[in-house]
Design a protein around this motif. Structure first.
Motif, PDB file in Angstrom:
ATOM      1  N   PHE A   1       9.836  21.794  -6.528  1.00  0.00           N
ATOM      2  CA  PHE A   1      10.575  22.178  -6.350  1.00  0.00           C
ATOM      3  C   PHE A   1      10.391  23.226  -5.081  1.00  0.00           C
ATOM      4  O   PHE A   1      11.554  23.110  -4.201  1.00  0.00           O
ATOM      5  CB  PHE A   1      10.989  24.187  -7.079  1.00  0.00           C
ATOM      6  CG  PHE A   1      11.727  24.120  -8.150  1.00  0.00           C
ATOM      7  CD1 PHE A   1      11.875  23.077  -9.162  1.00  0.00           C
ATOM      8  CD2 PHE A   1      12.664  24.787  -8.564  1.00  0.00           C
ATOM      9  CE1 PHE A   1      12.114  22.922 -10.519  1.00  0.00           C
ATOM     10  CE2 PHE A   1      13.340  24.339 -10.144  1.00  0.00           C
ATOM     11  CZ  PHE A   1      13.502  23.625 -10.543  1.00  0.00           C
ATOM     12  N   ASN A   2       9.244  23.511  -4.328  1.00  0.00           N
ATOM     13  CA  ASN A   2       8.818  24.010  -2.910  1.00  0.00           C
ATOM     14  C   ASN A   2       9.459  22.345  -1.687  1.00  0.00           C
ATOM     15  O   ASN A   2      10.003  22.219  -0.869  1.00  0.00           O
ATOM     16  CB  ASN A   2       7.527  23.897  -2.694  1.00  0.00           C
ATOM     17  CG  ASN A   2       7.183  25.663  -3.134  1.00  0.00           C
ATOM     18  OD1 ASN A   2       8.225  26.161  -2.828  1.00  0.00           O
ATOM     19  ND2 ASN A   2       6.257  25.889  -3.972  1.00  0.00           N
TER      20      ASN A   2
ATOM     21  N   SER B   1      -1.828  22.303 -12.975  1.00  0.00           N
ATOM     22  CA  SER B   1      -1.047  22.853 -13.915  1.00  0.00           C
ATOM     23  C   SER B   1      -0.135  22.484 -14.264  1.00  0.00           C
ATOM     24  O   SER B   1       0.578  21.839 -13.680  1.00  0.00           O
ATOM     25  CB  SER B   1      -0.888  23.805 -14.801  1.00  0.00           C
ATOM     26  OG  SER B   1      -0.552  24.724 -13.934  1.00  0.00           O
ATOM     27  N   HIS B   2       0.925  21.953 -15.360  1.00  0.00           N
ATOM     28  CA  HIS B   2       2.543  21.915 -15.178  1.00  0.00           C
ATOM     29  C   HIS B   2       3.206  23.038 -14.678  1.00  0.00           C
ATOM     30  O   HIS B   2       4.177  22.504 -13.791  1.00  0.00           O
ATOM     31  CB  HIS B   2       3.111  21.079 -16.819  1.00  0.00           C
ATOM     32  CG  HIS B   2       3.009  21.992 -17.490  1.00  0.00           C
ATOM     33  ND1 HIS B   2       2.254  22.702 -18.549  1.00  0.00           N
ATOM     34  CD2 HIS B   2       4.017  23.341 -17.927  1.00  0.00           C
ATOM     35  CE1 HIS B   2       1.973  24.134 -18.896  1.00  0.00           C
ATOM     36  NE2 HIS B   2       3.653  24.626 -18.966  1.00  0.00           N
ATOM     37  N   THR B   3       3.107  23.976 -15.046  1.00  0.00           N
ATOM     38  CA  THR B   3       3.459  25.103 -13.738  1.00  0.00           C
ATOM     39  C   THR B   3       3.546  25.040 -11.922  1.00  0.00           C
ATOM     40  O   THR B   3       4.676  24.889 -11.675  1.00  0.00           O
ATOM     41  CB  THR B   3       3.442  26.589 -14.499  1.00  0.00           C
ATOM     42  OG1 THR B   3       3.225  26.692 -16.102  1.00  0.00           O
ATOM     43  CG2 THR B   3       3.736  27.600 -13.603  1.00  0.00           C
ATOM     44  N   GLN B   4       2.000  24.352 -12.622  1.00  0.00           N
ATOM     45  CA  GLN B   4       1.887  24.284 -10.093  1.00  0.00           C
ATOM     46  C   GLN B   4       2.782  23.071 -10.435  1.00  0.00           C
ATOM     47  O   GLN B   4       3.506  22.855  -8.733  1.00  0.00           O
ATOM     48  CB  GLN B   4      -0.044  23.918  -9.931  1.00  0.00           C
ATOM     49  CG  GLN B   4      -0.524  25.122 -10.676  1.00  0.00           C
ATOM     50  CD  GLN B   4      -2.151  25.324 -10.226  1.00  0.00           C
ATOM     51  OE1 GLN B   4      -2.681  24.673 -11.493  1.00  0.00           O
ATOM     52  NE2 GLN B   4      -2.766  26.052  -9.530  1.00  0.00           N
ATOM     53  N   ALA B   5       2.765  22.678 -11.070  1.00  0.00           N
ATOM     54  CA  ALA B   5       3.617  20.768 -10.411  1.00  0.00           C
ATOM     55  C   ALA B   5       5.202  20.976 -10.695  1.00  0.00           C
ATOM     56  O   ALA B   5       5.767  20.626  -8.935  1.00  0.00           O
ATOM     57  CB  ALA B   5       3.523  19.984 -11.661  1.00  0.00           C
ATOM     58  N   VAL B   6       5.767  22.225 -11.526  1.00  0.00           N
ATOM     59  CA  VAL B   6       6.616  21.994 -11.228  1.00  0.00           C
ATOM     60  C   VAL B   6       6.883  22.645  -9.562  1.00  0.00           C
ATOM     61  O   VAL B   6       7.899  22.599  -9.390  1.00  0.00           O
ATOM     62  CB  VAL B   6       7.430  22.725 -12.756  1.00  0.00           C
ATOM     63  CG1 VAL B   6       8.747  23.370 -12.451  1.00  0.00           C
ATOM     64  CG2 VAL B   6       7.591  21.922 -13.055  1.00  0.00           C
ATOM     65  N   LYS B   7       6.500  23.825  -9.341  1.00  0.00           N
ATOM     66  CA  LYS B   7       6.622  25.053  -8.280  1.00  0.00           C
ATOM     67  C   LYS B   7       6.021  23.704  -7.187  1.00  0.00           C
ATOM     68  O   LYS B   7       7.196  24.084  -6.386  1.00  0.00           O
ATOM     69  CB  LYS B   7       5.658  25.716  -8.607  1.00  0.00           C
ATOM     70  CG  LYS B   7       5.370  26.958  -9.375  1.00  0.00           C
ATOM     71  CD  LYS B   7       4.536  28.228  -9.242  1.00  0.00           C
ATOM     72  CE  LYS B   7       5.113  29.204 -10.074  1.00  0.00           C
ATOM     73  NZ  LYS B   7       3.328  30.182 -10.235  1.00  0.00           N
TER      74      LYS B   7
ATOM     75  N   THR C   1      12.906  19.285   1.995  1.00  0.00           N
ATOM     76  CA  THR C   1      13.111  18.467   2.224  1.00  0.00           C
ATOM     77  C   THR C   1      14.549  18.434   2.121  1.00  0.00           C
ATOM     78  O   THR C   1      15.378  17.503   2.760  1.00  0.00           O
ATOM     79  CB  THR C   1      12.707  16.893   1.831  1.00  0.00           C
ATOM     80  OG1 THR C   1      13.021  17.406   0.180  1.00  0.00           O
ATOM     81  CG2 THR C   1      10.830  16.903   2.488  1.00  0.00           C
ATOM     82  N   ARG C   2      15.168  19.387   1.030  1.00  0.00           N
ATOM     83  CA  ARG C   2      16.335  19.554   0.939  1.00  0.00           C
ATOM     84  C   ARG C   2      17.394  17.948   0.213  1.00  0.00           C
ATOM     85  O   ARG C   2      17.995  17.289   0.576  1.00  0.00           O
ATOM     86  CB  ARG C   2      18.283  19.699   1.887  1.00  0.00           C
ATOM     87  CG  ARG C   2      17.145  20.488   2.260  1.00  0.00           C
ATOM     88  CD  ARG C   2      18.489  21.257   3.245  1.00  0.00           C
ATOM     89  NE  ARG C   2      19.878  21.298   2.951  1.00  0.00           N
ATOM     90  CZ  ARG C   2      20.236  22.287   2.092  1.00  0.00           C
ATOM     91  NH1 ARG C   2      19.628  23.794   2.269  1.00  0.00           N
ATOM     92  NH2 ARG C   2      21.197  22.099   1.720  1.00  0.00           N
ATOM     93  N   LYS C   3      16.437  16.872  -0.684  1.00  0.00           N
ATOM     94  CA  LYS C   3      16.338  16.208  -1.478  1.00  0.00           C
ATOM     95  C   LYS C   3      15.384  16.794  -2.532  1.00  0.00           C
ATOM     96  O   LYS C   3      14.153  16.873  -2.960  1.00  0.00           O
ATOM     97  CB  LYS C   3      15.508  14.688  -0.344  1.00  0.00           C
ATOM     98  CG  LYS C   3      16.622  14.830   0.447  1.00  0.00           C
ATOM     99  CD  LYS C   3      15.208  13.081   1.610  1.00  0.00           C
ATOM    100  CE  LYS C   3      16.622  13.390   2.808  1.00  0.00           C
ATOM    101  NZ  LYS C   3      15.494  12.554   3.559  1.00  0.00           N
ATOM    102  N   VAL C   4      15.904  15.321  -3.568  1.00  0.00           N
ATOM    103  CA  VAL C   4      14.710  14.938  -4.755  1.00  0.00           C
ATOM    104  C   VAL C   4      13.787  14.246  -4.632  1.00  0.00           C
ATOM    105  O   VAL C   4      14.080  13.436  -3.775  1.00  0.00           O
ATOM    106  CB  VAL C   4      15.470  14.950  -6.269  1.00  0.00           C
ATOM    107  CG1 VAL C   4      15.108  14.941  -7.390  1.00  0.00           C
ATOM    108  CG2 VAL C   4      16.899  15.803  -5.928  1.00  0.00           C
TER     109      VAL C   4
END
Length: 89
Positions: free
Chosen positions: A35-36, A26-32, A41-44
């Motif tokens: 963010f994880n 889901s889009h919610t899972q993808a956002v999580k 990784t401390r990177k985008v």
């Protein structure tokens, strides 16, 4: 647990949701997941190092509205934006 609200173009959301569904997300899972990955990784976790096969109107809009802090000039290409980001880092 916190709740976040974002505004996003409906067409973009629907297109992304269809692709995510192919992965069983889901889009919610993808956002999580996004963010994880940032925390781990401390990177985008995005890469702008590839050549696009088509003109992405979202990227074009971002470029058109991105100013450098030094002089207020607009970036005119993704390469220029990446270079300015590297110079700031």
């Amino acid at each position: 647990m916190a709740m976040s609200n974002i505004r996003i173009d409906t067409n973009l959301k629907n297109q992304a949701a269809a692709i995510l569904a192919d992965f069983g997300l889901s889009h919610t899972q993808a956002v999580k997941l996004f963010f994880n990955q940032i925390v781990a990784t401390r990177k985008v976790p995005l890469s702008f190092d590839y050549e696009r096969q088509y003109k992405d109107s979202v990227v074009a809009e971002v470029l058109a509205n991105t100013r450098t802090p030094e002089n207020g000039e607009y970036c005119t290409s993704l390469d220029e934006l990446n270079q300015r980001i590297k110079e700031l880092g």
